[in-house]
Design a protein around this motif. Structure first.
Motif, PDB file in Angstrom:
ATOM      1  N   GLU A  20       0.851  -1.180   0.000  1.00 17.91           N
ATOM      2  CA  GLU A  20       0.000   0.000   0.000  1.00 17.91           C
ATOM      3  C   GLU A  20       0.885   1.227   0.000  1.00 17.91           C
ATOM      4  O   GLU A  20       2.040   1.171   0.421  1.00 17.91           O
ATOM      5  CB  GLU A  20      -0.954   0.016   1.182  1.00 17.91           C
ATOM      6  N   GLY A  21       0.342   2.298  -0.500  1.00 18.67           N
ATOM      7  CA  GLY A  21       1.139   3.510  -0.552  1.00 18.67           C
ATOM      8  C   GLY A  21       0.319   4.722  -0.913  1.00 18.67           C
ATOM      9  O   GLY A  21      -0.871   4.626  -1.201  1.00 18.67           O
ATOM     10  N   ALA A  22       0.981   5.852  -0.899  1.00 13.38           N
ATOM     11  CA  ALA A  22       0.360   7.121  -1.251  1.00 13.38           C
ATOM     12  C   ALA A  22       1.374   7.947  -2.019  1.00 13.38           C
ATOM     13  O   ALA A  22       2.582   7.853  -1.786  1.00 13.38           O
ATOM     14  CB  ALA A  22      -0.088   7.861   0.006  1.00 13.38           C
ATOM     15  N   TRP A  23       0.866   8.732  -2.945  1.00 12.88           N
ATOM     16  CA  TRP A  23       1.719   9.596  -3.747  1.00 12.88           C
ATOM     17  C   TRP A  23       1.068  10.969  -3.815  1.00 12.88           C
ATOM     18  O   TRP A  23      -0.044  11.096  -4.323  1.00 12.88           O
ATOM     19  CB  TRP A  23       1.900   8.993  -5.130  1.00 12.88           C
ATOM     20  N   ALA A  24       1.746  11.970  -3.294  1.00  9.79           N
ATOM     21  CA  ALA A  24       1.277  13.343  -3.392  1.00  9.79           C
ATOM     22  C   ALA A  24       1.733  13.872  -4.750  1.00  9.79           C
ATOM     23  O   ALA A  24       2.852  14.363  -4.893  1.00  9.79           O
ATOM     24  CB  ALA A  24       1.829  14.186  -2.253  1.00  9.79           C
ATOM     25  N   VAL A  25       0.880  13.730  -5.748  1.00  8.53           N
ATOM     26  CA  VAL A  25       1.214  14.127  -7.113  1.00  8.53           C
ATOM     27  C   VAL A  25       1.495  15.624  -7.160  1.00  8.53           C
ATOM     28  O   VAL A  25       2.471  16.070  -7.761  1.00  8.53           O
ATOM     29  CB  VAL A  25       0.074  13.747  -8.087  1.00  8.53           C
ATOM     30  N   THR A  26       0.618  16.397  -6.525  1.00 10.44           N
ATOM     31  CA  THR A  26       0.827  17.833  -6.331  1.00 10.44           C
ATOM     32  C   THR A  26       0.412  18.143  -4.893  1.00 10.44           C
ATOM     33  O   THR A  26      -0.028  17.260  -4.161  1.00 10.44           O
ATOM     34  CB  THR A  26      -0.021  18.689  -7.308  1.00 10.44           C
ATOM     35  N   GLN A  27       0.496  19.393  -4.516  1.00  5.67           N
ATOM     36  CA  GLN A  27       0.071  19.784  -3.176  1.00  5.67           C
ATOM     37  C   GLN A  27      -1.424  19.517  -2.978  1.00  5.67           C
ATOM     38  O   GLN A  27      -1.873  19.256  -1.868  1.00  5.67           O
ATOM     39  CB  GLN A  27       0.375  21.262  -2.950  1.00  5.67           C
ATOM     40  N   ASP A  28      -2.186  19.535  -4.070  1.00  2.74           N
ATOM     41  CA  ASP A  28      -3.645  19.402  -3.985  1.00  2.74           C
ATOM     42  C   ASP A  28      -4.173  18.043  -4.437  1.00  2.74           C
ATOM     43  O   ASP A  28      -5.362  17.774  -4.268  1.00  2.74           O
ATOM     44  CB  ASP A  28      -4.310  20.482  -4.838  1.00  2.74           C
ATOM     45  N   PHE A  29      -3.329  17.210  -5.034  1.00  2.00           N
ATOM     46  CA  PHE A  29      -3.801  15.937  -5.596  1.00  2.00           C
ATOM     47  C   PHE A  29      -2.993  14.770  -5.027  1.00  2.00           C
ATOM     48  O   PHE A  29      -1.772  14.745  -5.125  1.00  2.00           O
ATOM     49  CB  PHE A  29      -3.676  15.965  -7.121  1.00  2.00           C
ATOM     50  N   THR A  30      -3.703  13.822  -4.416  1.00  2.00           N
ATOM     51  CA  THR A  30      -3.074  12.658  -3.801  1.00  2.00           C
ATOM     52  C   THR A  30      -3.681  11.377  -4.349  1.00  2.00           C
ATOM     53  O   THR A  30      -4.902  11.279  -4.499  1.00  2.00           O
ATOM     54  CB  THR A  30      -3.273  12.676  -2.265  1.00  2.00           C
ATOM     55  N   LEU A  31      -2.832  10.419  -4.644  1.00  2.00           N
ATOM     56  CA  LEU A  31      -3.264   9.078  -5.035  1.00  2.00           C
ATOM     57  C   LEU A  31      -2.864   8.100  -3.938  1.00  2.00           C
ATOM     58  O   LEU A  31      -1.740   8.172  -3.434  1.00  2.00           O
ATOM     59  CB  LEU A  31      -2.600   8.647  -6.343  1.00  2.00           C
ATOM     60  N   THR A  32      -3.766   7.212  -3.570  1.00  2.58           N
ATOM     61  CA  THR A  32      -3.447   6.142  -2.629  1.00  2.58           C
ATOM     62  C   THR A  32      -3.817   4.815  -3.291  1.00  2.58           C
ATOM     63  O   THR A  32      -4.715   4.765  -4.138  1.00  2.58           O
ATOM     64  CB  THR A  32      -4.207   6.284  -1.294  1.00  2.58           C
ATOM     65  N   TYR A  33      -3.124   3.756  -2.895  1.00  2.00           N
ATOM     66  CA  TYR A  33      -3.411   2.445  -3.477  1.00  2.00           C
ATOM     67  C   TYR A  33      -3.131   1.357  -2.451  1.00  2.00           C
ATOM     68  O   TYR A  33      -2.411   1.556  -1.477  1.00  2.00           O
ATOM     69  CB  TYR A  33      -2.546   2.195  -4.718  1.00  2.00           C
ATOM     70  N   ASN A  34      -3.738   0.212  -2.685  1.00  2.00           N
ATOM     71  CA  ASN A  34      -3.380  -1.001  -1.963  1.00  2.00           C
ATOM     72  C   ASN A  34      -3.650  -2.176  -2.893  1.00  2.00           C
ATOM     73  O   ASN A  34      -4.558  -2.132  -3.723  1.00  2.00           O
ATOM     74  CB  ASN A  34      -4.144  -1.135  -0.635  1.00  2.00           C
ATOM     75  N   VAL A  35      -2.826  -3.184  -2.773  1.00  2.00           N
ATOM     76  CA  VAL A  35      -2.990  -4.391  -3.580  1.00  2.00           C
ATOM     77  C   VAL A  35      -2.481  -5.569  -2.758  1.00  2.00           C
ATOM     78  O   VAL A  35      -1.520  -5.432  -1.993  1.00  2.00           O
ATOM     79  CB  VAL A  35      -2.240  -4.290  -4.934  1.00  2.00           C
ATOM     80  N   SER A  36      -3.160  -6.691  -2.887  1.00  2.00           N
ATOM     81  CA  SER A  36      -2.709  -7.880  -2.170  1.00  2.00           C
ATOM     82  C   SER A  36      -2.948  -9.126  -3.020  1.00  2.00           C
ATOM     83  O   SER A  36      -3.903  -9.191  -3.798  1.00  2.00           O
ATOM     84  CB  SER A  36      -3.429  -8.025  -0.820  1.00  2.00           C
ATOM     85  N   TRP A  37      -2.054 -10.075  -2.868  1.00  2.00           N
ATOM     86  CA  TRP A  37      -2.169 -11.395  -3.489  1.00  2.00           C
ATOM     87  C   TRP A  37      -2.016 -12.424  -2.383  1.00  2.00           C
ATOM     88  O   TRP A  37      -1.140 -12.298  -1.521  1.00  2.00           O
ATOM     89  CB  TRP A  37      -1.077 -11.597  -4.539  1.00  2.00           C
ATOM     90  N   MET A  38      -2.902 -13.423  -2.402  1.00  2.00           N
ATOM     91  CA  MET A  38      -2.854 -14.455  -1.381  1.00  2.00           C
ATOM     92  C   MET A  38      -3.202 -15.801  -1.996  1.00  2.00           C
ATOM     93  O   MET A  38      -4.126 -15.913  -2.804  1.00  2.00           O
ATOM     94  CB  MET A  38      -3.847 -14.137  -0.259  1.00  2.00           C
ATOM     95  N   ASP A  39      -2.439 -16.809  -1.614  1.00  4.27           N
ATOM     96  CA  ASP A  39      -2.707 -18.191  -2.003  1.00  4.27           C
ATOM     97  C   ASP A  39      -2.957 -18.962  -0.714  1.00  4.27           C
ATOM     98  O   ASP A  39      -2.043 -19.124   0.093  1.00  4.27           O
ATOM     99  CB  ASP A  39      -1.512 -18.767  -2.769  1.00  4.27           C
ATOM    100  N   ALA A  40      -4.215 -19.374  -0.502  1.00  4.21           N
ATOM    101  CA  ALA A  40      -4.567 -20.068   0.740  1.00  4.21           C
ATOM    102  C   ALA A  40      -5.350 -21.338   0.417  1.00  4.21           C
ATOM    103  O   ALA A  40      -6.304 -21.303  -0.359  1.00  4.21           O
ATOM    104  CB  ALA A  40      -5.413 -19.157   1.627  1.00  4.21           C
ATOM    105  N   GLU A  41      -4.909 -22.451   1.005  1.00  8.03           N
ATOM    106  CA  GLU A  41      -5.674 -23.693   0.880  1.00  8.03           C
ATOM    107  C   GLU A  41      -5.393 -24.573   2.092  1.00  8.03           C
ATOM    108  O   GLU A  41      -4.391 -24.407   2.789  1.00  8.03           O
ATOM    109  CB  GLU A  41      -5.360 -24.433  -0.406  1.00  8.03           C
TER     110      GLU A  41
END
Length: 180
Positions: A20-41
């Motif tokens: 997960e992370g965040a990127w302050a593209v400009t002072q007024d614009f922010t992008l955040t994301y998260n991604v996960s991969w899981m293999d469960a059995e």
């Protein structure tokens, strides 16, 4: 009422990664994301549900319930001045969840219930007073009107009971901040 208890009946094999992370593209614009991969059995899952000494449930090698392989989202927030005094916040989010087993069938694995994969799109516009004492928000959720299950249960081979997430909706929200 009936209750079935399992104690130390399973060996679970799980591996995965999450970011997960965040990127302050400009002072007024922010992008955040998260991604996960899981293999469960289940490595081994054997149970004697009627306590007669014979294994009558074997879920060995089956996928784990409510454990989607992929999940993620990305959200953008843009805050801009409005009429030289107020703030206007524009926000959009796209989130994804892979399909996953919801519940095991007592009959056979082909009757297990599945929560289908889904991609949801949400957006909002928030108008905030300059002293942050109140705000008004227009919001839209599930904007693509995706139909998706939030729960599902197979009743033998007769039928499947399912609950669904809310359809597309729009709303208005008012809020006030109080200093007690």
């Amino acid at each position: 009422g009936q209750e079935t208890l399992f104690f130390n009946a399973a060996e679970l094999d799980v591996k995965g990664v999450e970011a997960e992370g965040a990127w302050a593209v400009t002072q007024d614009f922010t992008l955040t994301y998260n991604v996960s991969w899981m293999d469960a059995e289940f490595g081994k899952f054997e149970a004697d549900t009627n306590y007669d000494g014979e294994i009558d449930v074997d879920l060995s090698g089956q996928p784990v319930t409510r454990a989607p392989e992929w999940m993620g989202s990305v959200e953008g927030t843009y805050i801009m001045p409005f009429l030289d005094r107020y703030n206007l916040e524009l926000r959009g989010r796209v989130s994804y969840e892979d399909d996953s087993i919801q519940a095991y069938s007592d009959v056979a694995p082909e009757f297990n219930t599945v929560l289908d994969s889904r991609t949801l799109v949400d957006a909002s516009i928030t108008f905030t007073h300059p002293d942050n004492s109140w705000y008004v928000r227009l919001l839209g959720s599930n904007l693509t009107d995706e139909r998706y299950k939030t729960g599902s249960l197979s009743v033998a081979t007769l039928w499947v009971m399912s609950a669904y997430g809310p359809p597309r909706y729009y709303g208005i929200e008012f809020g006030a901040f109080m200093d007690w």
